[in-house]
Design an enzyme around this catalytic site. Sequence first.
Site: not given
Ligand code: PEP
Length: 245
Positions: A9, A11, A91, A93, A162, A168, A207
């Site tokens: 992803n 983003k 997601h 976000e 997630e 992040g 992460s």
């Molecule tokens: C994501 O955006 O779905 C995600 C898991 O981001 P990150 O790996 O940066 O935590």
Amino acid sequence: MHRKLVAANWKMHGSNALTATLLGTLAAQPPACEVAVFPPFPYLAQAVHLARGAVGIGAQDLSAHAQGAYTGEVSGAMLHEIGARWVLVGHSERRQYHHENDALIAAKLQRAMECGLTPVLCVGETLDERERGITESVIATQMQAPLHLLGERFAGVVMAYEPVWAIGTGRTASAVQAQAVHAFMRSQLAAHDAKLSRLIRLLYGGSVKAANAPELFAQPDIDGGLVGGASLLAEEFLAICAAAH
Ligand code: PEP
């Protein structure tokens, strides 16, 4: 046992140059696991072209509507027409900054499947919810509307757990914490339909890095990862994919 899937992803990051570098690297060294890359909308067609079928390409969102006067929206049919075959839905976000609720997310899932796209349904609890001990009820609620709306067609969905507090932030759920939630998700699927719990791939996201991927991907109910930040670094992402076997 499922074939592992690693999803990238991006983003709201990227450029024509970064798309060329990352997709060029993946097309030249295709990982053994299945890979799906989710660039921002403007780079999708370029990514489809550069991927040469070696990896799948998907969008980070789609409209719940088929077509019409919805300025700024992108339909599932448009995504499919340009060669995208995947889409992220729900997601955190999108839930947080665009106020997407479970009913809208279920409608988007349904639309994605009607358009021939494989949706990756993201669920996860906030830090406050984890600290209050309500992780499982939050996840169960997030799964309820999609399961109810799609019924047996839910078998075509990929899910990603997630935890919002791990996205992040550099703070990863431990393999034990992630496995526990994945096992709970499988039990929820089984309660709905035994077939679903066997068929559906459950990704972990939050992460994920080359350093923690092997332990996470070794868990019995973790079928791969959804990777944000680390997916923008070609070598790091290839190392994460290498851990998914
Ligand atoms: C994501 O955006 O779905 C995600 C898991 O981001 P990150 O790996 O940066 O935590």
